[in-house]
Design a protein around this motif. Structure first.
Motif: not given
Length: 248
Positions: A193-197, A186-191, A199-210
């Motif tokens: 990324v620095l705000g991650l804590e 996935t693509r994220m801004s530096v802002r 428990g945060a969930v980052v959604e990826l660009d691929r479906s389950a099972g791929a």
């Protein structure tokens, strides 16, 4: 003192070195366009510790090369690799190095099997470029293209390409490289990324099972599926990609 080259090397066309430098300049993460200017004269000034960290790498493929890059730290968002830094300078500059070596054809880029900067700059076959932005010098780029040994002509369509690449990569059989399994991006801004804590969930660009991507030093070489072996993760290879797919 690093010797002054007597002339531009004739191993390859000057246009090939220039194309590599221009491709690198176009990918540098700077706010202003960067120009690569062919450097003549002594190279002592190139090794300027005040211009940022030196990043060197080796490329093995259709054409093999050693490269060296230095860019002033402020243009890279501070000082990558310094105390408290989240990323290394080699990580920030790797896309630029990949763009430069990409003009040489298919191959593998490694920052682990790099040559010493003084040895590279002291070689008369190395071509150096000064990197300039808005009229100011922001760093330099050096490249030495090595001649590959000839390999036997292919005996069957397609088979020769893989044999040719295997022969060239065989020169670094004992060099360890990073094999990475990637389940998504996935693509994220530096802002962000620095705000991650926690428990945060980052959604990826691929479906389950791929299928997962298997990368050698950042180059896609195969596909596979993630498995668990004795409570450790592993990957089962499901497809080895064609050389032109995975290494181009």
């Amino acid at each position: 003192m690093i010797p002054e080259p007597s002339a531009i090397p004739v191993l390859h066309s000057t246009a090939l070195y220039t194309a590599a430098a221009e491709a690198l300049a176009g990918m540098l993460p700077t706010g202003s366009p960067v120009e690569a200017v062919l450097q003549h004269g002594a190279r002592d000034a190139a090794l300027d510790a005040g211009h940022g960290e030196l990043v060197s790498a080796s490329f093995v493929g259709q054409h093999s090369a050693d490269v060296l890059l230095q860019v002033v730290a402020p243009l890279l968002g501070g000082a990558p690799g310094g105390p408290g830094s989240l990323v290394a300078a080699s990580d920030v500059l790797r896309p630029s190095l990949e763009a430069a070596t990409g003009v040489l054809g298919a191959g593998v880029l490694s920052t682990e099997a790099a040559v010493r900067p003084d040895a590279l700059l002291g070689d008369s076959e190395t071509v150096c470029f000064e990197l300039r932005s808005a009229g100011e010098k922001i760093g330099f780029f050096a490249i030495r293209i090595r001649e590959n040994d000839p390999v036997p002509a292919p005996q069957a369509p397609g088979a020769g390409v893989r044999e040719d690449m295997s022969s060239k990569l065989g020169r670094i059989n004992n060099v360890e490289m990073a094999l990475t399994v990637e389940i998504g991006r996935t693509r994220m801004s530096v802002r962000d990324v620095l705000g991650l804590e926690p428990g945060a969930v980052v959604e990826l660009d691929r479906s389950a099972g791929a299928p997962a991507d298997i990368l050698l030093n950042g180059r896609l070489i195969a596909l596979g599926e993630v498995v668990v072996m004795d409570q450790d993760y592993g990957v089962r290879i499901t497809q080895i990609l064609d050389v032109n797919e995975g290494l181009s």
